[in-house]
Design a protein around this motif. Structure first.
Motif, short mmCIF file in Angstrom:
data_model
loop_
_atom_site.label_atom_id
_atom_site.label_comp_id
_atom_site.label_asym_id
_atom_site.label_seq_id
_atom_site.Cartn_x
_atom_site.Cartn_y
_atom_site.Cartn_z
N ARG A 1 0.30 -0.25 -10.87
CA ARG A 1 -0.43 0.47 -9.84
C ARG A 1 -1.87 -0.01 -9.74
O ARG A 1 -2.51 -0.32 -10.74
CB ARG A 1 -0.42 1.98 -10.13
CG ARG A 1 0.94 2.63 -9.94
CD ARG A 1 0.87 4.12 -10.20
NE ARG A 1 0.45 4.39 -11.58
CZ ARG A 1 -0.06 5.55 -11.99
NH1 ARG A 1 -0.20 6.54 -11.13
NH2 ARG A 1 -0.41 5.71 -13.25
N ARG B 1 3.31 8.02 -4.68
CA ARG B 1 2.55 7.86 -5.93
C ARG B 1 3.43 8.19 -7.14
O ARG B 1 3.38 7.50 -8.17
CB ARG B 1 1.30 8.76 -5.93
CG ARG B 1 0.20 8.26 -5.02
CD ARG B 1 -1.10 9.03 -5.27
NE ARG B 1 -2.18 8.50 -4.44
CZ ARG B 1 -2.49 8.95 -3.24
NH1 ARG B 1 -1.80 9.96 -2.71
NH2 ARG B 1 -3.48 8.42 -2.55
N ARG B 2 4.25 9.23 -7.02
CA ARG B 2 5.16 9.58 -8.12
C ARG B 2 6.21 8.49 -8.32
O ARG B 2 6.56 8.14 -9.45
CB ARG B 2 5.83 10.93 -7.84
CG ARG B 2 4.89 12.13 -8.01
CD ARG B 2 5.67 13.43 -8.08
NE ARG B 2 6.32 13.74 -6.81
CZ ARG B 2 5.79 14.52 -5.86
NH1 ARG B 2 4.58 15.06 -6.06
NH2 ARG B 2 6.43 14.77 -4.74
N LEU C 1 5.85 5.29 -7.62
CA LEU C 1 5.19 4.13 -8.21
C LEU C 1 4.88 4.36 -9.69
O LEU C 1 4.96 3.43 -10.50
CB LEU C 1 3.91 3.80 -7.44
CG LEU C 1 4.10 3.29 -6.01
CD1 LEU C 1 2.75 3.12 -5.33
CD2 LEU C 1 4.87 1.97 -6.00
N LEU C 2 4.51 5.58 -10.04
CA LEU C 2 4.27 5.92 -11.44
C LEU C 2 5.54 5.72 -12.26
O LEU C 2 5.51 5.16 -13.37
CB LEU C 2 3.78 7.36 -11.57
CG LEU C 2 3.61 7.90 -13.01
CD1 LEU C 2 2.59 7.06 -13.77
CD2 LEU C 2 3.18 9.36 -12.98
N GLU D 1 2.37 10.67 0.82
CA GLU D 1 1.76 9.69 -0.08
C GLU D 1 1.87 10.14 -1.54
O GLU D 1 1.99 9.30 -2.44
CB GLU D 1 0.29 9.47 0.31
CG GLU D 1 0.13 8.78 1.65
CD GLU D 1 -1.30 8.37 1.94
OE1 GLU D 1 -2.17 8.55 1.06
OE2 GLU D 1 -1.56 7.84 3.05
N MET D 2 1.85 11.46 -1.77
CA MET D 2 2.01 11.98 -3.13
C MET D 2 3.40 11.62 -3.69
O MET D 2 3.55 11.26 -4.86
CB MET D 2 1.83 13.49 -3.15
CG MET D 2 1.91 14.11 -4.55
SD MET D 2 0.67 13.43 -5.68
CE MET D 2 -0.82 14.12 -4.96
N THR E 1 0.81 -1.21 0.00
CA THR E 1 0.00 0.00 0.00
C THR E 1 0.85 1.27 0.00
O THR E 1 1.98 1.28 0.49
CB THR E 1 -0.93 0.04 1.22
OG1 THR E 1 -0.15 0.16 2.41
CG2 THR E 1 -1.78 -1.22 1.29
N ILE E 2 0.26 2.32 -0.54
CA ILE E 2 0.91 3.63 -0.54
C ILE E 2 1.11 4.11 0.89
O ILE E 2 2.16 4.65 1.24
CB ILE E 2 0.07 4.64 -1.35
CG1 ILE E 2 0.10 4.28 -2.83
CG2 ILE E 2 0.56 6.07 -1.13
CD1 ILE E 2 -0.86 5.06 -3.69
#
Length: 255
Positions: free
Chosen positions: A51, A37-38, A40-41, A33-34, A21-22
């Motif tokens: 994702r 997300r970057r 993981l992208l 968390e942002m 999980t994030i």
């Protein structure tokens, strides 16, 4: 910790997990968390991650079938819980389709423990065949077809032809992956026909799959979750996915 080291560590953890999980990653690396997300992208763009809702999965080729030995140990406790819930739908004198796969294999163990006086079991899974073959009260019908050494099961056009001549009171099918939009996928085209026929030729069909299969996809689309009368899964089902099931008026049971 700089970005390069962090993404390498995230990738290492992904390789050893079915899903991460994030929130957990952000807490571990003490970043937002942002930021995760970057990261993981970036990993997804490199083909190193996939994702999903609230996290990511390790990337693998969509048409690669995981070996049956590997499947049997993945999420084993969840599969046993699902099998414990599924066995209650099997009654004396029924004819049962059992799909190939590790969750159906766990269900075959529950069948053996129930000491049925008379039950017809139809399957293409040789692991299930070997487990049930000397069980009193079980009439075992083994489907022919093309043998897959990876899954130790029969599939293909010959399996389909066998199933066209058979019918069952209830069918239990597993899933390699279930996407965000409630579609069921398999990595092998040889499995498509047998899965379709099992659902088509049974009075009631039940999908049994653990939550680790959710928010993922494979190469070949087989069914929608709504094609089944019931979906049995474990308590790890995310609230987002559960909401989708309710919105689609799909019957499901968490065990």
């Amino acid at each position: 910790m700089n970005k390069e080291i962090r993404t390498k560590e995230i990738y290492r953890q992904l390789k050893n997990s079915e899903f991460i999980t994030i929130e957990k990653l952000a807490e571990k690396f003490n970043v937002s968390e942002m930021t995760i997300r970057r990261d993981l992208l970036e990993l997804e763009q490199k083909g190193l991650a996939v994702r999903g809702i609230g996290g990511a999965y390790p990337s693998r080729a969509l048409d690669v079938e995981i070996s049956i030995d590997e499947k049997k140990v993945k999420n084993i406790n969840k599969k046993r819980q699902i099998a414990e819930g599924a066995i209650n739908f099997i009654k004396e004198d029924m004819t049962v389709f059992l799909d190939s796969g590790s969750t159906c294999y766990e269900l075959s163990k529950k069948i053996k423990l129930r000491d049925f006086r008379h039950l017809n079991v139809i399957t293409q899974d040789l692991s299930i065949v070997n487990y049930l073959k000397e069980t009193s009260g079980i009439n075992l019908i083994v489907l022919g077809g093309l043998l897959s050494n990876e899954t130790n099961s029969m599939n293909g056009i010959l399996t389909q032809l066998c199933l066209e001549r058979l019918s069952a009171d209830i069918a239990f099918l597993g899933a390699s992956s279930i996407s965000n939009d409630l579609k069921i996928f398999t990595p092998s085209e040889n499995k498509i026909l047998s899965k379709i026929e099992m659902v088509k030729n049974s009075k009631k069909s039940i999908l049994i799959a653990d939550s680790g299969k959710i928010n993922n996809s494979n190469l070949y689309y087989v069914h929608d979750v709504k094609d089944f009368d019931l979906f049995i899964t474990d308590q790890g089902l995310s609230s987002e996915f559960e909401k989708r099931l309710m919105e689609s008026e799909i019957k499901y049971m968490k065990v």
